[in-house]
Design a protein around this motif. Structure first.
Motif, PDB file in Angstrom:
ATOM      1  N   ALA A  83       7.380   1.217   4.218  1.00 49.80           N
ATOM      2  CA  ALA A  83       7.539   0.084   5.140  1.00 49.80           C
ATOM      3  C   ALA A  83       6.780  -1.128   4.619  1.00 49.80           C
ATOM      4  O   ALA A  83       5.792  -0.995   3.897  1.00 49.80           O
ATOM      5  CB  ALA A  83       7.007   0.445   6.522  1.00 49.80           C
ATOM      6  N   ARG A  84       7.233  -2.316   4.977  1.00 53.84           N
ATOM      7  CA  ARG A  84       6.438  -3.523   4.778  1.00 53.84           C
ATOM      8  C   ARG A  84       5.465  -3.550   5.946  1.00 53.84           C
ATOM      9  O   ARG A  84       5.884  -3.475   7.099  1.00 53.84           O
ATOM     10  CB  ARG A  84       7.323  -4.764   4.802  1.00 53.84           C
ATOM     11  N   VAL A  85       4.184  -3.649   5.651  1.00 54.02           N
ATOM     12  CA  VAL A  85       3.163  -3.534   6.690  1.00 54.02           C
ATOM     13  C   VAL A  85       2.425  -4.855   6.849  1.00 54.02           C
ATOM     14  O   VAL A  85       1.909  -5.404   5.886  1.00 54.02           O
ATOM     15  CB  VAL A  85       2.160  -2.405   6.355  1.00 54.02           C
ATOM     16  N   VAL A  86       2.395  -5.353   8.084  1.00 56.21           N
ATOM     17  CA  VAL A  86       1.626  -6.544   8.431  1.00 56.21           C
ATOM     18  C   VAL A  86       0.442  -6.049   9.248  1.00 56.21           C
ATOM     19  O   VAL A  86       0.626  -5.356  10.252  1.00 56.21           O
ATOM     20  CB  VAL A  86       2.463  -7.534   9.264  1.00 56.21           C
ATOM     21  N   ILE A  87      -0.772  -6.368   8.791  1.00 54.85           N
ATOM     22  CA  ILE A  87      -1.954  -5.861   9.479  1.00 54.85           C
ATOM     23  C   ILE A  87      -2.721  -6.995  10.133  1.00 54.85           C
ATOM     24  O   ILE A  87      -2.699  -8.130   9.672  1.00 54.85           O
ATOM     25  CB  ILE A  87      -2.869  -5.076   8.518  1.00 54.85           C
ATOM     26  N   GLY A  88      -3.380  -6.660  11.221  1.00 51.39           N
ATOM     27  CA  GLY A  88      -4.194  -7.646  11.921  1.00 51.39           C
ATOM     28  C   GLY A  88      -5.477  -7.020  12.433  1.00 51.39           C
ATOM     29  O   GLY A  88      -5.535  -5.830  12.728  1.00 51.39           O
ATOM     30  N   ALA A  89      -6.509  -7.841  12.505  1.00 55.38           N
ATOM     31  CA  ALA A  89      -7.797  -7.429  13.057  1.00 55.38           C
ATOM     32  C   ALA A  89      -8.484  -8.675  13.587  1.00 55.38           C
ATOM     33  O   ALA A  89      -8.056  -9.793  13.300  1.00 55.38           O
ATOM     34  CB  ALA A  89      -8.653  -6.751  11.984  1.00 55.38           C
ATOM     35  N   ARG A  90      -9.530  -8.491  14.332  1.00 54.65           N
ATOM     36  CA  ARG A  90     -10.225  -9.636  14.904  1.00 54.65           C
ATOM     37  C   ARG A  90     -10.899 -10.505  13.859  1.00 54.65           C
ATOM     38  O   ARG A  90     -10.987 -11.713  14.005  1.00 54.65           O
ATOM     39  CB  ARG A  90     -11.257  -9.168  15.918  1.00 54.65           C
ATOM     40  N   GLN A  91     -11.398  -9.880  12.806  1.00 57.57           N
ATOM     41  CA  GLN A  91     -12.073 -10.636  11.756  1.00 57.57           C
ATOM     42  C   GLN A  91     -11.492 -10.282  10.397  1.00 57.57           C
ATOM     43  O   GLN A  91     -11.211  -9.115  10.115  1.00 57.57           O
ATOM     44  CB  GLN A  91     -13.580 -10.341  11.770  1.00 57.57           C
ATOM     45  N   ARG A  92     -11.330 -11.287   9.560  1.00 58.50           N
ATOM     46  CA  ARG A  92     -10.738 -11.109   8.235  1.00 58.50           C
ATOM     47  C   ARG A  92     -11.478 -10.071   7.409  1.00 58.50           C
ATOM     48  O   ARG A  92     -10.875  -9.277   6.698  1.00 58.50           O
ATOM     49  CB  ARG A  92     -10.751 -12.449   7.513  1.00 58.50           C
TER      50      ARG A  92
END
Length: 63
Positions: free
Chosen positions: A31-40
């Motif tokens: 899969a193409r995965v887009v990740i996110g979190a509160r801080q880089r």
């Protein structure tokens, strides 16, 4: 053929243990995965430690 070929998965909270495991699982399923979190800093090294994820770079989010 892997199940998630040509699919994009968005994972929020990718810095936690569950998020990291989820990112790796979807990446392994092609899969193409887009990740996110509160801080880089929390996800900066995640793509390089999770082959075959291709790193694009963090995207800034404005609050």
């Amino acid at each position: 053929m892997p199940r998630f070929t040509d699919r994009t998965v968005i994972i929020t909270g990718a810095a936690g243990a569950l998020g990291v495991g989820t990112v790796r699982r979807f990446a392994a399923a092609d899969a193409r995965v887009v990740i996110g979190a509160r801080q880089r800093e929390q996800v900066t090294d995640l793509p390089s430690s999770t082959p075959p994820v291709k790193r694009t770079g963090p995207l800034p989010c404005h609050r």
